[in-house]
Design an enzyme around this catalytic site. Structure first.
Site, short mmCIF file in Angstrom:
data_model
loop_
_atom_site.label_atom_id
_atom_site.label_comp_id
_atom_site.label_asym_id
_atom_site.label_seq_id
_atom_site.Cartn_x
_atom_site.Cartn_y
_atom_site.Cartn_z
N HIS A 43 0.87 -1.18 0.00
CA HIS A 43 0.00 0.00 0.00
C HIS A 43 0.91 1.23 0.00
CE1 HIS A 43 -3.88 2.03 1.68
NE2 HIS A 43 -3.16 2.88 0.96
N GLU A 75 -2.59 -1.65 -3.18
CA GLU A 75 -3.70 -0.90 -2.59
C GLU A 75 -3.39 0.59 -2.63
OE1 GLU A 75 -4.85 -4.21 0.87
OE2 GLU A 75 -3.92 -2.29 1.42
N HIS A 196 -7.82 -5.98 7.43
CA HIS A 196 -7.58 -4.96 8.45
C HIS A 196 -7.79 -5.55 9.84
CE1 HIS A 196 -7.05 -1.04 10.32
NE2 HIS A 196 -6.69 -0.59 9.13
#
Length: 243
Positions: A43, A75, A196
């Site tokens: 990410h 991401e 997450h």
């Protein structure tokens, strides 16, 4: 079977804190793959506080050269700069998240009504490039239905609420909300990912939701590896995911 995608951001963050190449990110990507992992996630953020653009190019080159069957998932927020990076490296999957430039970590899913134009344009670019798309989404039916209208390939259920509630008095009610959101996504033809705050303690329960194709785990996996050793931790994750 669910694919475990290991997010290596925290390894890059540790490296960047000393201004050298230690720990060597590519060494750990190779180590993680050697332990049986079939997908790597990054990410990159605008300030490059962990994953850098150079990292994205180097991981892409490594996977294409040495591990062509391992998927790469990138991401990020679909800014022009991010979309140019994704177009340049053509990962297997791109997960779009509604993060502000200075945001500490992802903490909510897309409002597809508010951001419809942005998402439609970004998803069209990904489709044109042959990149599988996923949108980060809150675990409720209305959010899933709104996201479905912009037609991503998959949704990634934001799992912080599940993780926080796990083992507590609200766990069953919150798990039921995730089940409902996942069921609706499946009915609408969307693939299901999750991520997450998933960890070794809560992942098995989360995967009782049918049809979860992939989970992205980074922060907890790295912390658990400090405590228990990476080899042991990854083998435990792979046992849970059925890989």
């Amino acid at each position: 079977m669910t694919v475990l995608s290991v997010n290596v951001n925290k390894i890059a963050l540790l490296r960047n804190s000393r201004g050298s190449n230690y720990p060597d990110l590519l060494y750990f990507v190779k180590k993680i793959i050697a332990l049986g992992v079939k997908s790597i996630t990054v990410h990159p953020r605008q300030d490059e506080r962990h994953i850098t653009r150079r990292d994205v190019y180097e991981i892409t080159e490594l996977l294409e050269r040495s591990f062509p069957t391992v998927e790469f998932n990138i991401e990020g927020y679909p800014s022009d700069d991010f979309m140019r990076l994704v177009e340049a490296v053509r990962p297997a999957q791109c997960t779009l998240v509604p993060d502000a430039p200075d945001q500490l970590t992802s903490d909510h899913g897309w409002d597809a009504q508010v951001h419809r134009s942005l998402l439609v344009d970004a998803l069209a670019q990904l489709k044109e490039q042959g990149i599988r798309s996923a949108l980060f989404v809150d675990p409720n039916v209305s959010a899933v239905e709104n996201v479905a209208r912009v037609a991503p390939d998959r949704v990634e259920l934001y799992t912080e609420a599940f993780a926080r509630a796990h083992g507590g008095p609200a766990a069953e009610a919150i798990f039921a909300a995730y089940e409902s959101a996942a069921r609706r996504a499946t009915e609408l033809g969307l693939g299901l990912n999750g991520g997450h705050d998933l960890n070794l303690q809560n992942l098995k329960r989360f995967l009782e939701i049918p049809h979860i194709l992939e989970v992205s785990i980074g922060h907890a996996l790295i912390v658990e590896s400090l405590e228990q050793g990476m080899e042991n931790v990854i083998q435990r994750y792979l046992a849970i995911t059925g890989e």
